[in-house]
Design an enzyme around this catalytic site. Structure first.
Site, PDB file in Angstrom:
ATOM      1  N   ASP A 130       0.957  -1.215   0.082  1.00 43.93           N
ATOM      2  CA  ASP A 130       0.280   0.057   0.003  1.00 43.93           C
ATOM      3  C   ASP A 130       0.796   1.247   0.031  1.00 43.93           C
ATOM      4  OD1 ASP A 130      -2.008   1.763   0.011  1.00 43.93           O
ATOM      5  OD2 ASP A 130      -3.009   0.945   2.169  1.00 43.93           O
ATOM      6  N   TYR A 164      -1.279  -1.525  13.704  1.00 42.78           N
ATOM      7  CA  TYR A 164      -1.239  -0.347  12.981  1.00 42.78           C
ATOM      8  C   TYR A 164      -1.770   0.853  13.916  1.00 42.78           C
ATOM      9  CZ  TYR A 164      -0.116  -2.702   8.592  1.00 42.78           C
ATOM     10  OH  TYR A 164       0.272  -3.376   7.756  1.00 42.78           O
TER      11      TYR A 164
END
Length: 257
Positions: free
Chosen positions: A15, A79
Site C-alpha cells: 500500500d 497499526y
C-alpha cells in the site's frame, strides 16, 4: 553455516505511502569457508552501515529456527492511524508531521460515536466491505479477527516545541492479519462517523453487507497517516536451538543401526 535473522525494516510497499516504525523480515546468510555465524550485534551494525543513506534502520536481529517465517509466524500486527484536527492545509503542520498524518479541517470529532462504531468492528467478522480489490482477492479469506480498535488522543512529534498546539487523535488496530487497505477503510468510516457523515447504524450495515461495493465512496483515509508500529511473535518461535551434528549423535550413542 546458515544463519536466519529477523530485523525491523520498512514495509514491503503493498500500500504505497504507508509508513512503518517497526516491521520484520527474515533471510538466510551463508558465510564462506564454514566461518562461524556473525553475532546479532555485529550483523545489525554491518547492515546499518550499508543502509546509512537510506531512510531505514535495523534495530534488532535474532538467530531463529530454519523454519521461521517473518510473515506467517506473526501472531499480531498493530497499526496506528494519526489524525490532526483544525488543519485546512498540510503546509500548516510542523515539518515533522508533514505527510505523516491526515489533516482535517474539522476542529472536533464526535469521538464517542466513533468509539461506539469501532466496538462493532472488534471480533471475528467478514470484512469484505472494508477490503479493496487487488490481485489477492480470490485467495485470501475476508474473515478476520480484529482484537483492538481504539481511539485515543495523540500528539505532534514536536508537540512541546511547536509554537501552537494541534489536536491529534490516534486510531489503533490490532489483528493477526489485515485485508488490503482494510485499516484505511475502517479509519475512513470511523472518521465519517465522527464527522456526522455516517451514522453508527449505517456503519453496521456496511459491515454486515459483506460487499466492497457497500463501502461509501470518497471516505477512505489517505495512506500517509498510517503506521505499522508492532509485529509480535511467540517467544518460542524466535528461539534458535542448534541441531546436533551426526558426530554428536554417534559420540552420545544415540544412533541406531
Amino acid at each position: 553455516m546458515v544463519k536466519k535473522c529477523q530485523g525491523h525494516v520498512s514495509p514491503a510497499g503493498q500500500d504505497t505511502g504507508v509508513h512503518a516504525l517497526s516491521n520484520s523480515a527474515h533471510f538466510d546468510l551463508q558465510r564462506k569457508n564454514d566461518k562461524p555465524p556473525f553475532s546479532e550485534d555485529i550483523l545489525v551494525q554491518a547492515i546499518n552501515f550499508h543502509l546509512r543513506t537510506e531512510q531505514i534502520r535495523v534495530t534488532r536481529a535474532y538467530r531463529v529456527p530454519d523454519n521461521f517465517h517473518a510473515r506467517f509466524h506473526a501472531q499480531s500486527r498493530t497499526y496506528v492511524y494519526r489524525i490532526a484536527l483544525g488543519i485546512p492545509h498540510q503546509s500548516l503542520l510542523p515539518l515533522t508531521d508533514y505527510e505523516l498524518c491526515w489533516n482535517l479541517h474539522n476542529t472536533e470529532l464526535d469521538v464517542g460515536a466513533m468509539r461506539e462504531a469501532a466496538a462493532l468492528l472488534v471480533g471475528v467478522h467478514d470484512f469484505s466491505s472494508f477490503r479493496a480489490v487487488n490481485s489477492d482477492i480470490s485467495f485470501k479469506s475476508p474473515v478476520k479477527t480484529l482484537d483492538v480498535a481504539s481511539i485515543q488522543p495523540g500528539s505532534s512529534f514536536v508537540q512541546t516545541h511547536f509554537h501552537r498546539e494541534i489536536s491529534f487523535w490516534e486510531l489503533t488496530f490490532t489483528s493477526r492479519s489485515f485485508l488490503y487497505k482494510q485499516v484505511r477503510r475502517m479509519t475512513g468510516a470511523l472518521v465519517a462517523v465522527g464527522q456526522g457523515r455516517l451514522s453508527v447504524p449505517q456503519l453496521k450495515e456496511v459491515l454486515e453487507a459483506r460487499d466492497s461495493l457497500a463501502y461509501p465512496q470518497g471516505i477512505i483515509a489517505p495512506a500517509h497517516g498510517l503506521f505499522l508500529t508492532r509485529v509480535d511473535y511467540k517467544e518460542t518461535d524466535l528461539q534458535f536451538s542448534p541441531q546436533p551434528s551426526e558426530d554428536q549423535f554417534i559420540s552420545s550413542g544415540n544412533v541406531e543401526d
